[in-house]
Design a protein around this motif. Structure first.
Motif, mmCIF file in Angstrom:
data_model
loop_
_atom_site.group_PDB
_atom_site.id
_atom_site.type_symbol
_atom_site.label_atom_id
_atom_site.label_comp_id
_atom_site.label_asym_id
_atom_site.label_seq_id
_atom_site.Cartn_x
_atom_site.Cartn_y
_atom_site.Cartn_z
ATOM 1 N N UNK A 76 0.825 -1.206 0.000
ATOM 2 C CA UNK A 76 0.000 0.000 0.000
ATOM 3 C C UNK A 76 0.866 1.265 0.000
ATOM 4 N N UNK A 77 1.993 1.218 0.699
ATOM 5 C CA UNK A 77 2.791 2.436 0.860
ATOM 6 C C UNK A 77 4.034 2.457 -0.018
ATOM 7 N N UNK A 78 4.238 1.402 -0.800
ATOM 8 C CA UNK A 78 5.483 1.297 -1.558
ATOM 9 C C UNK A 78 5.686 2.447 -2.538
ATOM 10 N N UNK A 79 4.663 2.715 -3.322
ATOM 11 C CA UNK A 79 4.797 3.747 -4.349
ATOM 12 C C UNK A 79 5.062 5.126 -3.745
ATOM 13 N N UNK A 80 4.269 5.562 -2.744
ATOM 14 C CA UNK A 80 4.582 6.866 -2.129
ATOM 15 C C UNK A 80 5.973 6.901 -1.504
ATOM 16 N N UNK A 81 6.426 5.784 -0.954
ATOM 17 C CA UNK A 81 7.758 5.768 -0.350
ATOM 18 C C UNK A 81 8.828 6.010 -1.416
ATOM 19 N N UNK B 290 18.305 4.943 1.994
ATOM 20 C CA UNK B 290 16.869 5.056 1.739
ATOM 21 C C UNK B 290 16.131 3.785 2.131
ATOM 22 N N UNK B 291 16.703 2.653 1.740
ATOM 23 C CA UNK B 291 16.072 1.375 2.060
ATOM 24 C C UNK B 291 16.040 1.164 3.569
ATOM 25 N N UNK C 194 13.579 -4.937 -4.086
ATOM 26 C CA UNK C 194 13.338 -5.016 -5.527
ATOM 27 C C UNK C 194 12.991 -3.647 -6.097
ATOM 28 N N UNK C 195 12.138 -2.909 -5.401
ATOM 29 C CA UNK C 195 11.637 -1.671 -5.982
ATOM 30 C C UNK C 195 12.263 -0.422 -5.375
ATOM 31 N N UNK C 196 12.629 -0.456 -4.094
ATOM 32 C CA UNK C 196 13.241 0.733 -3.511
ATOM 33 C C UNK C 196 14.705 0.818 -3.913
ATOM 34 N N UNK D 161 8.444 -0.728 -14.989
ATOM 35 C CA UNK D 161 8.683 -0.790 -13.541
ATOM 36 C C UNK D 161 9.831 0.137 -13.160
ATOM 37 N N UNK D 162 10.890 0.107 -13.954
ATOM 38 C CA UNK D 162 12.033 0.970 -13.658
ATOM 39 C C UNK D 162 11.632 2.432 -13.785
#
Lengths: 297, 279, 428
Positions: free
Chosen positions: B123-128, B143-144, B218-220, C86-87
């Motif tokens: 839920x919060x991944x994108x805003x983070x 950051x991570x 993976x994403x941050x 995604x990137x």
């Protein structure tokens, strides 16, 4: 204004900076993102578009007709229910079976927890190798004559869902077993002695002594099952990739796809809000119901 | 007669317990032996013991030109240790502070921190990610680590500590106060030793969770800063990796640290599971 | 407890060491020399395009671009387009990208077009990848996708000849089924490879009659729910119901499907012409290809001009990134490897096929005649990189439809959903 009571004694004010730091981080990385997501859910933000605008409740009305969302919710519910039932039943069974104090049993209890220690990615890779067409499972089933041809465990919606439920259950059983084992050990032996004196058989002893005493264990396991299956991602990503044809996607998985593969930031934020409402609501309900049950017992 | 029958029954119980445990743990066993078998051995019979024994998979995994395993392990150790080392004192100090406040304030703060237990990370991944980009820490280890500390892990740690502090007799704190200890010293020299079991619980659990975390790295972190070992394993699977030997070799290396850590600290672990999860 | 503390202390000590020595890892190997510009290059690996191919090709292209470092980012799976998104969503859009679908990215002005003069000078069809007049991917090579690959031995054993019409094709499916062979191999686990039958049917049966169909769809003059599209898509349902695909087809990934087909476990395989690269010279005598038949037997070639290197408009040094992309695209070595391993049909102005010195099988030569001869070529639906590309995100839905048809027989409703998605994405 501090009153004259021993306020200064009760408050380690010297530690206030720690609280401020914690609150700052917590607000920045949890509270603000939730609010930001809420705000974004009213826009059509998409990084592949030049601009975004406020769209009111459009994203929310779109959710009503989104087949994939409906399928993901249904899938999530199926996994949650199946995993919670299986993990609790088998976990309790294992715990009763291993409820002895010799070294051998302790070693077994130690080993049974290992699936919880491995990352979801690793568990999924192991299982994928077991479930492939010519993997271990099909080989065993054909050797003992249960099936004549290899079964495609990940090739159809039903089978892939079944496989996912099995793998997630396998992980969760480890947790349930350990929690129930600890609960069983907290039952005072005197209670059993008393029940034996009253001439209660094994079944009645379980129903009247063991079962009430392990209620807290049930609470813990059920809550954990809910929390982990609602945010299930890595196992799905590796085991089925959400396939076949997007039919094994949890809502949490679908949400990430929407945000990072379809780049629909606005819509994915609306789905995020739905997921948040669901998890919060269910967590609240479950803790209340189970706590009440514990209290009643 | 009866003296003979009981051991028999006990033996039967032990045998069935062993059988059930073995069946349940079979996948782990398969993964373990596959790490020391050649591809052909794995395909011929996944469940057979590794004979002849080979270290090729491990050597090959460690001699990859992209340094996936060593680098990944290093990054995972770094991220995990940094998160735990920063989070433990922070959470324990905050919890001590909270537990010393009036019931009203305490309840309010705990309710506030409870939110973190309910928010799925997706839920919060994108805003983070966007927030980190705004402050120039996107795709960095700091950051991570910061997002690890500020998220649900903090809530978990606070709950374990506050729960544990309930069991600490107030006399201990009073006695230290009479000696004139300042707040910070009181916390560091009196409270920290007392709450050691809670610290063990928090460290072990957070360590395991951060180590096995997949989505955030993976994403941050993304692909350019190197992988943690968990994302590294995921990427090495690739679309078409059917080289099971190599795959199991990498998995063995990535799992050996948490599993050994668990076996070593097993008692505290189970203990913590009960105290930490029952809150 | 002591043990634990000791363990923790050593972990802290170790982490302190790591903190000092920053570790660089992962599949991102650095190529190049000097302290020049550092650019990121998104690649993807397939059985044909291995890590070594990418590393060699990067080294090769860097020869003509001095003072540049390339950081290779490898997509975790074949779907590099999804990974590029995604990137981008997480703020790390690569500087150079291989084989992505430009239409997904140009609306946000993320890509830099190549200059006309350079395209004119080097390529047979310089405008083949034009979107609104600009080219974002150099038209270096072409593909036919899908072709129908078939196993000559299996056909001969069952007295089957190459079908010319759709009715004959269905008869072949029936015969293979009766002989206990999987009629059509399908890599159904991944949407892109699962899409092949649907792409073939749409291209041959809809665009074959109406080559402007995609443009008409954009203009609103055609719909997915039109009778001709429904008829074409229903043919895939017919195939599924006739048992043309294996039982667990949706669980088979690309590598496994290739293996099963090459091992003779199935009679036919719809795949892009790149599959030619997977047929080893010693197997080549057993395999041939034909095009998916139409109702009346007229020949339709589903054609796609491919290319690899798109350049980000946000690159730290767009000029250098473009120079690298051009060098990579023109490198005869790279193209030779692509011809040999990926079945690429070269489209270079200055180099004929024989100039590359590539070793190709008869399967390649036979298929290449479709490219060079006069025939009806139509856009390969959902795959092309020009104006006929679908709106952003719609191709993914189109691919997924091919999988959905296995479990959902309501063709019309699914096509209506695709129409709605199209209109939404195209901003209608």
């Amino acid at each position: 204004m501090p009153s004259a009571r021993t306020a200064s004694r009760r408050r380690p004010l010297g530690l206030a900076p720690f609280l401020w730091v914690a609150l700052l981080l917590y607000v920045a990385f949890l509270v603000y993102p939730v609010l930001n997501s809420l705000w974004t859910s009213f826009t059509d933000k998409n990084p592949l578009r030049a601009e975004s605008s406020f769209v009111g409740f459009d994203n929310y009305t779109e959710m009503l007709t989104d087949e994939r969302l409906r399928a993901s919710l249904l899938f999530t519910v199926v996994v949650v229910v199946v995993v919670t039932l299986i993990a609790n039943a088998i976990g309790l069974g294992f715990a009763l079976l291993l409820n002895r104090q010799s070294v051998g049993y302790r070693v077994m209890r130690t080993l049974i927890f290992i699936p919880q220690v491995l990352s979801g990615v690793i568990v999924a890779i192991i299982w994928r190798s077991i479930l492939t067409e010519n993997g271990l499972l099909n080989a065993v089933l054909q050797r003992i004559g249960v099936t004549s041809a290899p079964v495609s465990w990940l090739g159809s919606t039903e089978m892939a869902t079944l496989s996912l439920c099995a793998v997630v259950s396998w992980i969760t059983i480890a947790f349930a077993t350990v929690v129930y084992s600890a609960s069983l050990r907290s039952v005072p032996p005197s209670l059993y002695e008393a029940a034996k004196m009253d001439g209660a058989g094994a079944v009645s002893r379980f129903r009247n002594v063991t079962f009430p005493m392990i209620a807290p264990g049930t609470t813990i396991t059920v809550v954990l099952c809910l929390i982990t299956t609602f945010k299930l991602y890595d196992v799905i990503a590796v085991l089925t990739g959400g396939g076949p044809a997007n039919t094994t996607q949890s809502t949490a998985y679908y949400l990430i796809q929407l945000a990072f593969t379809n780049n629909l930031f606005g819509y994915s934020s609306a789905v995020a809000m739905l997921l948040l409402a669901l998890t919060a609501g269910i967590a609240y309900l479950v803790t209340n119901v189970l706590r009440k049950r514990e209290a009643r017992l | 007669m009866s003296t003979l029958r009981i051991p028999l029954r006990r033996r039967g119980h032990l045998a069935s317990a062993m059988l059930v445990t073995a069946a349940y743990i079979l996948p782990v066993y398969v993964a373990l032996v596959s790490a020391f078998k050649t591809q052909d051995q794995i395909l011929a019979n996944p469940a057979a013991p590794p004979a002849p024994f080979t270290f090729d998979n491990i050597i090959k995994a460690l001699s990859r030109p992209d340094n996936l395993v060593q680098g990944g392990l290093g990054n995972s150790v770094f991220v995990t240790a940094a998160t735990v080392v920063l989070l433990v004192p922070l959470a324990s100090a905050v919890s001590f502070y909270i537990s010393q406040r009036t019931p009203k304030v305490k309840a309010a703060l705990l309710a506030f921190f409870a939110l973190g237990l309910m928010v799925p990370p997706q839920v919060v991944l994108l805003p983070i990610v966007e927030l980190l980009t705004a402050i120039g820490l996107d795709h960095t280890y700091p950051g991570l680590i910061l997002s690890n500390i500020g998220g649900g892990y903090l809530s978990f740690a606070v709950f374990v500590y506050v729960g544990f502090l309930r069991t600490v007799p107030p006399e201990i704190i009073e006695a230290a106060r009479v000696d004139g200890a300042g707040d910070v010293r009181l916390w560091w020299q009196v409270i920290m030793p007392v709450v050691r079991p809670a610290t063990a619980t928090v460290s072990i659990f957070l360590g395991l969770w951060v180590w096995n975390d997949f989505l955030n790295p993976l994403l941050i972190l993304g692909p350019l800063q190197g992988q943690t070992i968990t994302t590294g394993v995921y990427l090495s699977v690739g679309g078409y990796s059917t080289d099971y030997g190599q795959l199991f070799g990498i998995m063995f290396l990535s799992a050996v640290i948490p599993v050994v850590g668990y076996l070593v600290s097993q008692r505290e672990f189970i203990h913590g599971l009960m105290s930490g999860a029952s809150k | 407890m002591y043990r634990l503390r000791r363990a923790l202390t050593s972990v802290i000590a170790a982490s302190a060491l790591f903190a000092v020595a920053a570790c660089s890892t992962s599949a991102n190997t650095e190529n190049g020399t000097g302290s020049g510009t550092s650019l990121t290059f998104l690649t993807f690996e397939t059985p044909a395009l291995t890590a070594k191919f990418w590393d060699d090709s990067i080294t090769d292209a860097l020869k003509s671009v001095p003072d540049t470092k390339i950081n290779k980012i490898v997509s975790p799976n074949t779907d590099r387009n999804a990974y590029a998104k995604q990137l981008q969503a997480s703020g790390q859009f690569p500087d150079i990208l291989s084989s992505i679908n430009p239409k997904d990215f140009i609306e946000a002005n993320l890509l830099t077009p190549f200059d006309k003069a350079w395209l004119e000078e080097n390529f047979l069809l310089p405008g083949a990848n034009n979107i609104k007049g600009s080219t974002y991917i150099p038209p270096t090579n072409s593909q036919i996708l899908p072709m129908v690959f078939y196993n000559k031995d299996v056909f001969a054993k069952n007295n089957i000849t190459v079908p010319k019409t759709w009715a004959e094709f269905m008869t072949v499916v029936g015969k293979l089924k009766a002989a206990g062979v999987t009629p059509i191999e399908l890599a159904g686990a991944e949407p892109w490879s699962a899409s092949m039958p649907l792409v073939g049917l749409m291209s041959a049966h809809v665009l074959g009659k109406r080559p402007t169909w995609v443009a008409d769809r954009y203009a609103g003059a055609a719909k997915f729910t039109d009778a001709d599209v429904v008829a074409a898509v229903t043919k895939q349902r017919d195939l599924i119901q006739a048992g043309a695909f294996g039982k667990g087809a949706l669980g088979v990934n690309y590598a496994d499907a290739n293996k099963q087909f090459l091992d003779g476990k199935s009679g036919m395989y719809l795949m892009g012409s790149w599959f030619i690269g997977q047929i080893k010279p010693e197997q080549a005598a057993s395999f041939g290809s034909f095009l998916l038949p139409t109702e009346d037997g007229s020949l339709v070639v589903p054609f796609n001009v491919g290319g690899t290197t798109a350049v980000s408009a946000k690159a730290p040094d767009v000029a250098k990134a473009t120079a690298f992309a051009k060098a990579w695209s023109l490198s005869p070595n790279n193209l030779r490897t692509l011809i040999e391993t990926d079945g690429a049909f070269p489209m270079m102005k200055k180099l004929k096929l024989e100039d590359f010195g590539a070793k190709v099988t008869p399967v390649f030569t036979e298929a290449y005649t479709y490219v060079t001869s006069e025939n009806t070529k139509v856009s390969s639906v959902g795959w092309v990189n020009n104006d006929d590309a679908m709106p952003p995100g719609v191709a993914d839905l189109f691919y997924a439809l091919s999988q959905q048809l296995f479990t959902n027989g309501d063709v019309k409703a699914q096509l209506a959903a695709l129409d709605a998605a199209w209109d939404k994405a195209a901003g209608k």
